[in-house]
Design a protein around this motif. Structure first.
Motif: not given
Lengths: 561, 176
Positions: A518-543
């Motif tokens: 719907s219009i309120t869904t946070f879409r997973t196919d945006t560049i914004m999501f991709a950047i957060i995804f990269l950060m999460m993936s790096i951060m959780s490994t680093i942690l």
């Protein structure tokens, strides 16, 4: 650096069309929708496979539960290992011995089997010494085919459950991935490899006198057919001790490039398949671009440090030379560094000695082995990537105060437990393994550098074992009963623990309805999501791992300044 | 029971795969499939891909190797980047050459221990020794190296390399 740029360009130029083609192929052939329109090729393949299913007693229409799917894969893997155990134990009494006849001890057999069936292919044995030609060129490919097919099925069932609400049949998936993907493609790759100069014969050895009057014996065998499955199945076991550095396993620069393509095709294709099944190609393109970004970054860093060379050696010879230690001339500095950076993500076959690389290469490798989501090993890597997407979606959902969801499916308690298990199995096994090993077998030399390097070796050994990767710092003398048994257990637990969580996670998603965005869904196919995804993936490994990576390779760098 | 049958089927598949690829490659590409051997006077003297150890002064030398180019165990010593062993080993290999200004490629171990090539510069550096022991003019040797050198692929990929065995064979064929 120009060479690197062109190499990456050619790599992407060839890889992308190949993997899009393969991804589309997987998405149609492993689609369990009964109403789908079957192409001509599929109908032909179906009729070929029908007798195979009949002989095996597989009911191809049967839909399994997640539990049954996992147990089928698990028991068939264990059963195949048991069969191979008998062959390896009695290898001296069997025909086609080749030049060696070595009675393998039981811990070593356990290690070989565990590392092969889990797709890890960590090598503690020396193939030229320990294995007869029969074990080396028939038993090993058999295990590699089966473990690779199991990995493919795990990846496929997870994506299928997530996108199509179906689980399917384990045996059908395993047999299909062998008959439709592994065997035909490996066959073609074998022929190309032989064209490039790899031997492929049943002769086991040839002796002759060299130009300088030294007697030399060359070991031969069906190397090309072995290499094809080793690389395409992302196994990385070697039929010679030097792995892909051996001139017969990697005869030229071009073959090196092809090997790089072989190991990266399937993980890329899987993400394309995900796009087809979600009917959202933007999603797969976004994930791919992030993964390629990380991969190319690692290529560049590794190559830059290798081109700079070893300061100690450069001091001795009073000129600037690249770091040639443990690299073959025909593959070159760039060819070796790129392959070395790719292998810690993808397969574990080595074409140079990673121990002689600048420690930054080990640091990057340890990061990749801990993360596992940058392409990763056959089938499993894709699931790890999706798992990080799930995590990202979960955190974003919590932060925005919405029900977290992934690809239109709600993430609830059960899913989060399973996906956390997936993230935590590895650190658990790795860190406990390191602690126990360092307690039992501390480094005995007084030299601080050697102590730290020993720690890096131990860390690397466990990290590559749990990540189903199998590369290693081979300076560690690791063919001892302790190392063989401990890693056999660790690899087994890591692989099947992860496999169980993946399949059950898929199974728990399979029962959920897909909610249209719907219009309120946070879409997973945006560049914004991709950047957060990269950060999460790096951060959780680093942690989890950063203190341990700092203690190892990074201290080596700082110490020598 | 199904699991056992699937295992057996995959055993049959693997055997079929290995035998069929061997059959096809031995029929179509007999030389490559059997190890690409180089023959002189109908006698095998080496493989195109496997390096050989040269110790006498009249030949170009390859890179140092842990097992002296024996095929029983391939591989290298895996010296860590900053280790003392690497420095000692390199110094040891350096002793063989008269000058210190030498290509790093020539004094460090290769990954396989069977590296058949050296870099172009590495070959040039050995000219003096061979000219002395064979009594061939240096220009002649330089020409020979240039003839045998393989340039960068498409001008960018890989290094400029020389195949040691092929170079030495053509060295033997030079009339004095």
């Amino acid at each position: 650096m120009l060479e690197l740029l062109f190499l990456i360009f050619c790599f992407l130029l060839v890889l992308l069309p190949l993997s899009i083609f393969l991804g589309k192929f997987i998405s149609t052939h492993f689609n369990n929708d009964p109403n789908k329109i079957r192409s001509k090729l599929e109908k032909i393949l179906d009729t070929i496979e029908k007798p195979i299913f009949k002989v095996c007693g597989v009911n191809s229409g049967e839909e399994m539960t997640a539990r049954k799917y996992f147990l089928s894969l698990f028991w068939s893997n264990v059963l195949l290992s048991a069969i191979c155990f008998i062959i390896l134990y009695f290898q001296n009494d069997l025909p086609y011995k080749g030049v060696v006849a070595w009675q393998l001890d039981v811990p070593l057999i356990f290690h070989i089997l565990s590392s092969l069936i889990t797709n890890t292919c960590q090598t503690h044995h020396i193939p030229e010494i320990h294995l007869t030609s029969l074990s080396n060129y028939f038993v090993m490919p058999l295990l590699m085919f089966y473990s690779s097919a199991s990995g493919l099925s795990t990846g496929i069932v997870f994506m299928r459950a997530l996108t199509q609400n179906k689980i399917g049949n384990a045996y059908v998936d395993v047999i299909k991935s062998m008959t439709r993907i592994l065997f035909p493609i490996c066959f073609v790759i074998t022929i190309i490899f032989v064209l490039l100069g790899m031997p492929n014969t049943l002769t086991t050895s040839i002796s002759y006198e060299t130009l300088d009057n030294v007697k030399q014996t060359i070991l031969l065998g069906p190397v090309a057919s072995f290499e094809a499955i080793k690389l395409f199945g992302e196994n990385g076991l070697s039929c010679f001790n030097a792995n892909s550095a051996h001139p017969f396993e990697n005869p030229s620069y071009l073959s090196n490039f092809l090997q790089l393509l072989c190991i990266s095709t399937v993980p890329t294709a899987f993400i394309v398949t995900l796009g087809y099944w979600l009917k959202n190609h933007k999603q797969s393109m976004i994930i791919l671009s992030i993964l390629f970004f990380v991969l190319i970054f690692e290529f560049t860093v590794t190559a830059a440090f290798e081109l700079k060379g070893n300061p100690i050696i450069n001091n001795l010879i009073k000129q600037n030379s690249a770091n040639w230690t443990g690299k073959d001339t025909r593959l070159g500095i760039i060819g070796s560094s790129v392959f070395e950076a790719a292998k810690s993500n993808l397969s574990g076959s080595a074409n140079a000695s990673i121990e002689s690389f600048h420690p930054i290469a080990s640091a990057l490798a340890l990061f990749n082995l801990s993360n596992q989501s940058i392409f990763g090993v056959q089938g499993f890597g894709t699931v790890f990537t999706i798992n990080f997407i799930l995590y990202t979606a979960f955190f974003i959902g919590l932060m925005l105060g919405k029900t977290p969801e992934i690809f239109g499916k709600r993430i609830e308690k059960n899913e989060i437990i399973l996906s956390s298990m997936l993230l935590l199995i590895n650190p658990f096994l790795v860190l406990i393994g390191i602690a126990v090993t360092l307690y039992l077998y501390p480094c005995n030399t007084g030299d601080l550098y050697e102590n730290i390097h020993y720690y890096t070796q131990v860390f690397f050994e466990f990290a590559s074992g749990t990540a189903s990767n199998g590369s290693g710092l081979e300076g560690l003398r690791d063919n001892t009963p302790y190392w063989n048994l401990s890693l056999a257990i660790v690899m087994f637990l890591a692989r099947y623990g992860a496999m169980a969580s993946m399949i059950f996670l898929g199974g728990s998603f399979a029962h959920k309805p897909i909610v249209p965005p719907s219009i309120t869904t946070f879409r997973t196919d945006t560049i914004m999501f991709a950047i957060i995804f990269l950060m999460m993936s790096i951060m959780s490994t680093i942690l989890v791992y950063f203190p341990f990576i700092i203690l190892g390779p990074l201290t080596e760098i700082f110490m020598s300044r | 029971m199904t699991a056992l049958r699937v295992c057996l089927i995959s055993i049959i598949f693997t055997c079929l795969y290995v035998f069929s690829t061997v059959l096809i490659s031995c029929i179509i590409m007999h030389n490559q499939a059997n190890g690409s051997f180089i023959k002189t006077n109908n006698k095998i003297i080496g493989s195109k891909f496997i390096g050989q150890e040269f110790t006498s002064n009249k030949y170009f030398h390859g890179r140092p190797s842990l097992n002296h180019y024996k095929n029983d165990i391939s591989g290298n010593s895996n010296f860590p980047f900053y280790s003392k062993e690497l420095t000692e080993n390199t110094l040891n290999n350096l002793k063989k050459y008269r000058s210190n200004a030498i290509d790093a490629n020539l004094i460090t171990e290769s990954a396989s221990g069977l590296d058949p090539h050296i870099t172009y510069n590495g070959a040039i550096l050995q000219i003096d020794r061979i000219a002395q022991s064979r009594g061939i003019a240096k220009e002649e040797l330089l020409k020979l190296i240039n003839k045998n050198a393989k340039p960068h692929i498409f001008g960018i990929f890989g290094e400029k390399i020389v195949h040691v065995l092929e170079l030495n064979i053509s060295l033997d064929n030079v009339k004095m």
